[in-house]
Structures are given as structure tokens and as C-alpha cells.
Scaffold this active site. Sequence first.
Site, PDB file in Angstrom:
ATOM      1  N   GLU A 127      11.409  -6.742  -9.250  1.00  0.00           N
ATOM      2  CA  GLU A 127      10.685  -5.520  -9.590  1.00  0.00           C
ATOM      3  C   GLU A 127      11.579  -4.627 -10.443  1.00  0.00           C
ATOM      4  O   GLU A 127      12.391  -3.861  -9.901  1.00  0.00           O
ATOM      5  CB  GLU A 127      10.291  -4.771  -8.319  1.00  0.00           C
ATOM      6  CG  GLU A 127       9.377  -5.545  -7.405  1.00  0.00           C
ATOM      7  CD  GLU A 127       8.488  -4.619  -6.591  1.00  0.00           C
ATOM      8  OE1 GLU A 127       7.275  -4.742  -6.702  1.00  0.00           O
ATOM      9  OE2 GLU A 127       9.007  -3.747  -5.881  1.00  0.00           O
ATOM     10  N   TRP A 139       0.821  -1.223   0.000  1.00  0.00           N
ATOM     11  CA  TRP A 139       0.000   0.000   0.000  1.00  0.00           C
ATOM     12  C   TRP A 139       0.853   1.272   0.000  1.00  0.00           C
ATOM     13  O   TRP A 139       0.331   2.359  -0.178  1.00  0.00           O
ATOM     14  CB  TRP A 139      -0.921   0.026   1.224  1.00  0.00           C
ATOM     15  CG  TRP A 139      -1.937  -1.076   1.275  1.00  0.00           C
ATOM     16  CD1 TRP A 139      -2.078  -2.132   0.407  1.00  0.00           C
ATOM     17  CD2 TRP A 139      -2.967  -1.233   2.249  1.00  0.00           C
ATOM     18  NE1 TRP A 139      -3.125  -2.934   0.785  1.00  0.00           N
ATOM     19  CE2 TRP A 139      -3.686  -2.406   1.919  1.00  0.00           C
ATOM     20  CE3 TRP A 139      -3.351  -0.507   3.380  1.00  0.00           C
ATOM     21  CZ2 TRP A 139      -4.772  -2.854   2.671  1.00  0.00           C
ATOM     22  CZ3 TRP A 139      -4.430  -0.952   4.131  1.00  0.00           C
ATOM     23  CH2 TRP A 139      -5.132  -2.113   3.779  1.00  0.00           C
ATOM     24  N   LYS A 140       2.138   1.130   0.267  1.00  0.00           N
ATOM     25  CA  LYS A 140       3.047   2.285   0.366  1.00  0.00           C
ATOM     26  C   LYS A 140       2.480   3.318   1.360  1.00  0.00           C
ATOM     27  O   LYS A 140       1.819   2.945   2.320  1.00  0.00           O
ATOM     28  CB  LYS A 140       3.292   2.898  -1.010  1.00  0.00           C
ATOM     29  CG  LYS A 140       3.677   1.842  -2.051  1.00  0.00           C
ATOM     30  CD  LYS A 140       4.238   2.438  -3.285  1.00  0.00           C
ATOM     31  CE  LYS A 140       4.465   1.349  -4.318  1.00  0.00           C
ATOM     32  NZ  LYS A 140       5.210   1.794  -5.470  1.00  0.00           N
ATOM     33  N   SER A 172       3.682  -2.412 -12.136  1.00  0.00           N
ATOM     34  CA  SER A 172       2.484  -2.147 -12.935  1.00  0.00           C
ATOM     35  C   SER A 172       1.702  -3.415 -13.282  1.00  0.00           C
ATOM     36  O   SER A 172       1.165  -3.541 -14.389  1.00  0.00           O
ATOM     37  CB  SER A 172       2.840  -1.350 -14.196  1.00  0.00           C
ATOM     38  OG  SER A 172       3.420  -0.116 -13.829  1.00  0.00           O
ATOM     39  N   GLY A 188       5.078   1.722 -10.845  1.00  0.00           N
ATOM     40  CA  GLY A 188       4.258   2.933 -10.827  1.00  0.00           C
ATOM     41  C   GLY A 188       4.274   3.703 -12.138  1.00  0.00           C
ATOM     42  O   GLY A 188       3.826   4.851 -12.198  1.00  0.00           O
ATOM     43  N   HIS A 212      12.862  -2.719  -1.172  1.00  0.00           N
ATOM     44  CA  HIS A 212      12.070  -2.073  -2.225  1.00  0.00           C
ATOM     45  C   HIS A 212      12.898  -0.951  -2.839  1.00  0.00           C
ATOM     46  O   HIS A 212      13.635  -0.258  -2.132  1.00  0.00           O
ATOM     47  CB  HIS A 212      10.763  -1.527  -1.631  1.00  0.00           C
ATOM     48  CG  HIS A 212       9.794  -1.113  -2.693  1.00  0.00           C
ATOM     49  ND1 HIS A 212       9.920   0.079  -3.359  1.00  0.00           N
ATOM     50  CD2 HIS A 212       8.728  -1.746  -3.237  1.00  0.00           C
ATOM     51  CE1 HIS A 212       8.935   0.170  -4.258  1.00  0.00           C
ATOM     52  NE2 HIS A 212       8.202  -0.928  -4.204  1.00  0.00           N
ATOM     53  N   GLY A 253       1.547  -2.774  -6.315  1.00  0.00           N
ATOM     54  CA  GLY A 253       1.476  -1.454  -5.696  1.00  0.00           C
ATOM     55  C   GLY A 253       0.109  -0.839  -5.935  1.00  0.00           C
ATOM     56  O   GLY A 253      -0.875  -1.168  -5.267  1.00  0.00           O
ATOM     57  N   GLY A 254       0.031   0.052  -6.910  1.00  0.00           N
ATOM     58  CA  GLY A 254      -1.193   0.825  -7.184  1.00  0.00           C
ATOM     59  C   GLY A 254      -2.468  -0.004  -7.203  1.00  0.00           C
ATOM     60  O   GLY A 254      -3.472   0.370  -6.580  1.00  0.00           O
TER      61      GLY A 254
HETATM   62  C1  PEP Z   1       5.681  -1.726  -6.047  1.00  0.00           C
HETATM   63  O1  PEP Z   1       5.963  -0.590  -5.696  1.00  0.00           O
HETATM   64  O2  PEP Z   1       6.085  -2.701  -5.385  1.00  0.00           O
HETATM   65  C2  PEP Z   1       4.884  -1.896  -7.268  1.00  0.00           C
HETATM   66  C3  PEP Z   1       4.934  -3.044  -7.867  1.00  0.00           C
HETATM   67  O3  PEP Z   1       4.155  -0.797  -7.659  1.00  0.00           O
HETATM   68  P1  PEP Z   1       3.129  -0.724  -8.916  1.00  0.00           P
HETATM   69  O4  PEP Z   1       2.337  -2.006  -8.945  1.00  0.00           O
HETATM   70  O5  PEP Z   1       2.269   0.464  -8.630  1.00  0.00           O
HETATM   71  O6  PEP Z   1       3.968  -0.568 -10.143  1.00  0.00           O
END
Ligand code: PEP
Length: 252
Positions: free
Chosen positions: A169, A10-11, A214, A175, A97, A235-236
Site C-alpha cells: 500500500e 472499513w476503517k 485508491s 485515500g 496499516h 478502503g473507501g
Molecule cells: C487502505 O486504507 O487500506 C486503502 C487502500 O484505502 P483506500 O482504498 O481508500 O485508498
Amino acid sequence: MREKIVAGNWKMNTTIREGKELTENILRGISSVPAGVTLIVAPPFTHLSTISGIIGNTKNPGLSAQNCAAGEKGAFTGEVSAAMLASVPCQYVILGHSERREYYGETNEILLEKIQRALANGIRPIFCVGEVLEERESNMHFQVVSSQIREVLFKLDPDDFKKVIVAYEPVWAIGTGKTATSEQAQEMHAFIRSFLAESFEDLANSTPILYGGSCKPSNAAELFARPDVDGGLIGGASLKADDFLAIAGSFA
Ligand code: PEP
């Protein structure tokens, strides 16, 4: 059979009230998550106790923090220790991260200390690795990821390593809306698995390797269909219960 995991990072998003609502909505739809898929939520520190109470004893979804201190306890103003997380109880912690590496100067050396501290407190680390865009464009991505693994995971005892979850990642995909193709993800995941086998021959095949960057309902199925992609760090899209559940429902 390797563990299949979908974890939501969730950051620095949601108030406690919003986080409660998100968790309740996830719980409402949890029966749609295929058997054998572990769901994990990683809210901010301030929310952990409240959300642990909502999840209750089923521990489904599992609960993760987004960071922990390298130190054990004492005069470290503003830090949260692994022992504190274990007392919530929290079962997982995201470490390494790219946002922590980039904005807070977390080096592989610090990350090794954090991972050891988490493991000593019975918490499973979700250890993130990945290259930035320039490194991929200059064909350095395998080298970058292998040093992140060599300098941290290779320093662990096998008994500790077997509790680790790895998340690949690519930083250029986080993001940005720009996902790695499933071919790029599979290529790196297979590389990570074979590299892990150099130190942990008997364990590499059972290490869960998640893809993050993403990932959303429209691309999760293609990514998760790849043989070395064991799920996602989201993430998002983890901030919307329906999207998060749809991603978890994307395993074939
Ligand atoms: C993350 O920050 O771990 C991530 C995968 O973000 P997003 O899915 O928003 O790219």
C-alpha cells in the site's frame, strides 16, 4: 495457482446497523464473485460478532479485524487480543496499516509481536507495507519496503510465514484518489516476491500480494491483470457493496 483475494478495510466507518446492511448487500451479490476469489470484510471490532452471525458457517466473505494487541491478555485497557478475535471467529487480521504505523506509533518490532500473536491463535495476518511520498520521490521505496519485510516477516518460521498475506500500500495512494499505475504496482510486487524468496525460497511464489491505495471498479481490472498482483486491499470503495463486488469481479 496463487490465492486471489479482495479484502475490504472499513476503517472507523459504519454503525453496527450500517455494517449489517453493507454485509447483507455484499451477501446478496456474492454469486457474482468469480470462483476462486476470496472475499474478506474487515469491520470495526464492535461489529465482528454481529457480522460473523450474518455471514454464518459459509465463512464467505471471510472475516478480518483491523488490528490486534501484541500482548496475550490481562491489564491492557482498551486492547483486543488475538485470542478474542479467534473466538468470534475471525480468520484474518490487518496488521501494519500505515494509519496504525503513523498515528499509533506501531513499529516493525511491535508488528512482529502482533503477527506472532495472531498466528499463534490461528489467525492469518494481512501485513501491510509501503512507502510515503517523499520516500518514493527520493527513490527510497524499495529500501523502505524491504526493511519492513526484513524486520518483520524474515523473523517468522516458514510454517508461519506461509499463512501470511502481504499488502503493498503506497501511503501516497491511500485515500487520496491517486492510484499507483499498474506498472508501478507490478514493479513493486515483483520486487517484494523476489525479496521474500531470499528468505522463503519455496514459499514466495505462492504468497498472495495485494495492492491497496485508491483501488476502485474503474482501475481494478488493470491492476489485477498484472502477474504479481493477486488482488486488493480496499478502503473507501469497500463501503459500497456494489463497488466492492465490482472490484472482486475484476479478475480476468
Ligand atoms: C487502505 O486504507 O487500506 C486503502 C487502500 O484505502 P483506500 O482504498 O481508500 O485508498
